[in-house]
Scaffold this motif. Sequence first.
Motif, mmCIF file in Angstrom:
data_model
loop_
_atom_site.group_PDB
_atom_site.id
_atom_site.type_symbol
_atom_site.label_atom_id
_atom_site.label_comp_id
_atom_site.label_asym_id
_atom_site.label_seq_id
_atom_site.Cartn_x
_atom_site.Cartn_y
_atom_site.Cartn_z
ATOM 1 N N VAL A 100 0.861 -1.311 0.024
ATOM 2 C CA VAL A 100 -0.058 0.085 0.115
ATOM 3 C C VAL A 100 0.943 1.371 0.047
ATOM 4 O O VAL A 100 1.724 1.367 0.823
ATOM 5 N N ILE A 101 0.689 2.061 -0.967
ATOM 6 C CA ILE A 101 1.580 3.342 -1.032
ATOM 7 C C ILE A 101 0.329 4.313 -0.778
ATOM 8 O O ILE A 101 -0.717 4.579 -1.355
ATOM 9 N N ILE A 102 0.791 5.476 0.037
ATOM 10 C CA ILE A 102 -0.149 6.622 0.437
ATOM 11 C C ILE A 102 0.682 7.803 0.393
ATOM 12 O O ILE A 102 1.813 7.907 1.142
ATOM 13 N N ALA B 256 3.374 -1.217 3.963
ATOM 14 C CA ALA B 256 2.946 -0.027 3.539
ATOM 15 C C ALA B 256 4.046 1.080 3.483
ATOM 16 O O ALA B 256 4.845 1.081 4.338
ATOM 17 N N PHE B 257 3.904 2.044 2.592
ATOM 18 C CA PHE B 257 4.645 3.165 2.463
ATOM 19 C C PHE B 257 3.824 4.502 2.506
ATOM 20 O O PHE B 257 2.973 4.968 1.827
ATOM 21 N N ASP B 258 4.300 5.004 3.742
ATOM 22 C CA ASP B 258 3.570 6.280 3.817
ATOM 23 C C ASP B 258 4.465 7.522 3.580
ATOM 24 O O ASP B 258 5.491 7.766 4.183
ATOM 25 N N LEU B 259 4.240 7.864 2.247
ATOM 26 C CA LEU B 259 5.416 8.958 1.606
ATOM 27 C C LEU B 259 5.146 10.346 1.964
ATOM 28 O O LEU B 259 4.124 10.898 1.741
ATOM 29 N N HIS B 260 6.333 10.943 2.558
ATOM 30 C CA HIS B 260 6.277 12.390 2.891
ATOM 31 C C HIS B 260 7.399 13.154 2.025
ATOM 32 O O HIS B 260 8.182 12.501 1.634
ATOM 33 N N THR B 261 7.313 14.271 2.207
ATOM 34 C CA THR B 261 8.696 15.160 1.913
ATOM 35 C C THR B 261 9.004 16.012 3.052
ATOM 36 O O THR B 261 8.128 16.203 3.955
ATOM 37 N N THR B 262 10.106 16.799 2.890
ATOM 38 C CA THR B 262 10.674 17.537 3.917
ATOM 39 C C THR B 262 11.363 18.683 3.426
ATOM 40 O O THR B 262 11.890 18.835 2.204
ATOM 41 N N SER B 263 11.029 19.810 4.005
ATOM 42 C CA SER B 263 11.724 21.101 3.547
ATOM 43 C C SER B 263 13.196 21.333 4.132
ATOM 44 O O SER B 263 13.808 22.156 3.892
#
Length: 184
Positions: free
Chosen positions: A25-27, A130-137
């Motif tokens: 599952v990719i979120i 599961a991959f809960d994908l985020h980005t960062t600044s």
Amino acid sequence: MTSGIDGPALEIGRYRGRVAGPTVVIIGGIHGNEPAGVSVARSVLARLVNEAPPLAGEVVAFAANGCALAAERRYLARDLNRQWTTARVAAAREIVAADARCADPETIALARLADALDDVLMRARGPLFAFDLHTTSAAGAAFAIVGDTDADRAFAARFALPGVVGLQETLEGVLGQHLGARGC
């Protein structure tokens, strides 16, 4: 993406192999100002469809917070990645079932994503990932936030990323905890 009372489309897509195997599952986009995860999920699914590998299992991807993504804001009413407690999920489902027009966008997104995830997990034909994908600044290299279990550590060790262990356990209501409690 379609829209309506329920908001923008939630499922990005899926690729299901003919034989049983792991469910991945990719979120992406749980924070509306982090669209990269949605882009990555679309890329992965497009590649699977185009190359049609003989996959065992299934890959399913979701855009978690469509309204915040459309507005390019982290959230509209509340941080969706702090709502994933049993009580909050149940309350969101009750509010949306009673009258979704009375709910804020993140309450709707919480109920819809919880239902969609439950459906995928219930139909899984093998182990769950599961991959809960985020980005960062922040400046620096990519990293993974890894749950503090042996299974989480073993899974994360397969990727060439530094892992931060234990962070999600310090935050209440994050999606990773919710998914971990459901066997991902």
